[in-house]
Each structure stands twice: as structure tokens, then as C-alpha cells.
Design a protein around this motif. Structure first.
Motif, short mmCIF file in Angstrom:
data_model
loop_
_atom_site.label_atom_id
_atom_site.label_comp_id
_atom_site.label_asym_id
_atom_site.label_seq_id
_atom_site.Cartn_x
_atom_site.Cartn_y
_atom_site.Cartn_z
N VAL A 196 30.75 87.01 73.88
CA VAL A 196 30.18 85.77 74.53
C VAL A 196 29.48 86.11 75.64
CG1 VAL A 196 31.14 83.64 75.29
CG2 VAL A 196 32.07 84.59 73.40
N VAL A 197 28.06 86.16 75.73
CA VAL A 197 27.30 86.36 76.85
C VAL A 197 26.22 85.31 77.33
CG1 VAL A 197 26.13 88.47 77.99
CG2 VAL A 197 27.57 89.00 76.12
N GLU A 198 26.75 84.48 78.30
CA GLU A 198 25.72 83.46 78.65
C GLU A 198 24.51 83.96 79.16
OE1 GLU A 198 26.43 80.60 77.82
OE2 GLU A 198 28.76 81.06 77.27
N PRO A 199 23.46 83.17 79.03
CA PRO A 199 22.09 83.40 79.33
C PRO A 199 21.94 83.79 80.81
CG PRO A 199 21.80 81.45 78.00
CD PRO A 199 23.49 81.71 78.31
N LEU A 223 32.29 83.00 85.68
CA LEU A 223 33.00 83.39 84.51
C LEU A 223 34.47 83.18 84.69
CD1 LEU A 223 32.97 84.52 81.69
CD2 LEU A 223 33.02 86.90 82.47
N LEU A 224 35.10 83.78 85.81
CA LEU A 224 36.50 83.46 85.87
C LEU A 224 37.04 82.15 85.85
CD1 LEU A 224 37.42 86.18 88.60
CD2 LEU A 224 38.09 86.19 86.17
N ALA A 225 36.33 81.20 86.43
CA ALA A 225 36.59 79.73 86.42
C ALA A 225 36.59 79.28 84.96
CB ALA A 225 35.58 78.88 87.39
N GLU A 226 35.79 79.57 84.28
CA GLU A 226 35.68 79.29 82.68
C GLU A 226 36.77 79.97 82.13
OE1 GLU A 226 34.87 77.80 79.09
OE2 GLU A 226 33.98 77.18 80.99
N LEU A 227 37.06 81.16 82.29
CA LEU A 227 38.19 81.68 81.61
C LEU A 227 39.66 81.13 81.85
CD1 LEU A 227 37.00 85.60 81.84
CD2 LEU A 227 37.01 84.12 79.87
N ARG A 228 39.74 80.85 83.37
CA ARG A 228 40.96 80.21 83.68
C ARG A 228 41.27 78.87 83.17
NH1 ARG A 228 39.34 82.52 89.37
NH2 ARG A 228 40.67 84.51 89.36
N ASP A 250 25.39 93.97 91.12
CA ASP A 250 25.89 93.04 92.25
C ASP A 250 25.76 91.68 91.71
OD1 ASP A 250 27.26 93.10 94.62
OD2 ASP A 250 25.21 92.10 95.34
N ALA A 251 24.83 91.38 91.05
CA ALA A 251 24.53 90.08 90.61
C ALA A 251 25.51 89.52 89.59
CB ALA A 251 23.05 89.57 89.92
N TYR A 252 25.81 90.54 88.81
CA TYR A 252 26.76 90.20 87.63
C TYR A 252 28.13 90.10 88.07
CZ TYR A 252 29.54 90.07 83.37
OH TYR A 252 30.26 89.49 82.47
N ARG A 253 28.53 90.68 89.31
CA ARG A 253 29.84 90.62 89.77
C ARG A 253 29.97 89.17 90.46
NH1 ARG A 253 31.10 90.27 94.98
NH2 ARG A 253 29.04 90.98 95.40
N ARG A 254 28.81 88.76 91.20
CA ARG A 254 28.87 87.30 91.64
C ARG A 254 29.17 86.51 90.63
NH1 ARG A 254 24.83 89.64 94.59
NH2 ARG A 254 23.36 88.60 93.64
N TYR A 255 28.53 86.58 89.45
CA TYR A 255 28.44 85.72 88.22
C TYR A 255 29.98 85.89 87.81
CZ TYR A 255 28.54 84.24 83.27
OH TYR A 255 28.79 83.88 82.27
#
Length: 105
Positions: free
Chosen positions: A78-81, A26-31, A16-21
């Protein structure tokens, strides 16, 4: 179009925490990446199970677009801390596949 896939595992709470991340960071960075064409986060295992498999599917215009995001080692994940902190394990590499056809309703 190129499909880039990556897998991880997390506790139910970590998933659930990863979904929020994924949705909030992540989506903002990818966009912001040229050539990014979309992403999905999918989970395996029943809701309420002690742990879940997560898979991220991203779609890219070309390998050049992926290289601009991921660097020269295209197969390196690419997996951020911040993401690593909520996962119990994660793949260090990704898989690329060429999308040959797209369907829908």
C-alpha cells in the motif's frame, strides 16, 4: 504478532521527505487501524550517500488486521501517491513473518 516489511529507495532528499511523510501522515493512518501494534522506518546507506534504502516494518495483531488495512491481496504493498512521489523505486509487494519472541533492554 505479524511483522509486515516493505522496501524502497530514494535520494537523500527523498528519504528525508519520506521520513516526514511517515511521521506526519502514515503513522496517523496506521494508528487508526484496529490491530496495528507499531511501526519503524529504517534506512540503509550512509547519511549523505546519493541514495538510501528505506524499509518500513509494521507490526500487526493478526492477518485479519492486515487485511482490513491492505485489502484481500495481503502481499500487495500500500503505497500512496504522496509517498511514491519522493521515492526512486519501491517494492510492489510486502513480506510477512510471524514474530516468535520479543526482546528488549
Amino acid at each position: 504478532m505479524i511483522l509486515r516489511t516493505w522496501s524502497a529507495r530514494a535520494t537523500a532528499e527523498g528519504a528525508d521527505a519520506y521520513r516526514r511523510y511517515f511521521e506526519g501522515v502514515l503513522l496517523a493512518e496506521l494508528r487508526r487501524q484496529l490491530g496495528f501494534q507499531g511501526a519503524h522506518l529504517v534506512a540503509g546507506g550512509a547519511d549523505g550517500a546519493p541514495d538510501r534504502e528505506l524499509m518500513v516494518l509494521t507490526f500487526w495483531e493478526s492477518y485479519e488486521a492486515i487485511r482490513a488495512f491492505a485489502g484481500e491481496q495481503l502481499d500487495a504493498a500500500v503505497v500512496e501517491p504522496e509517498a511514491q512521489a519522493v521515492l526512486t523505486e519501491f517494492d510492489r509487494t510486502v513480506v510477512h513473518r510471524e514474530v516468535l519472541a520479543v526482546g528488549g533492554p
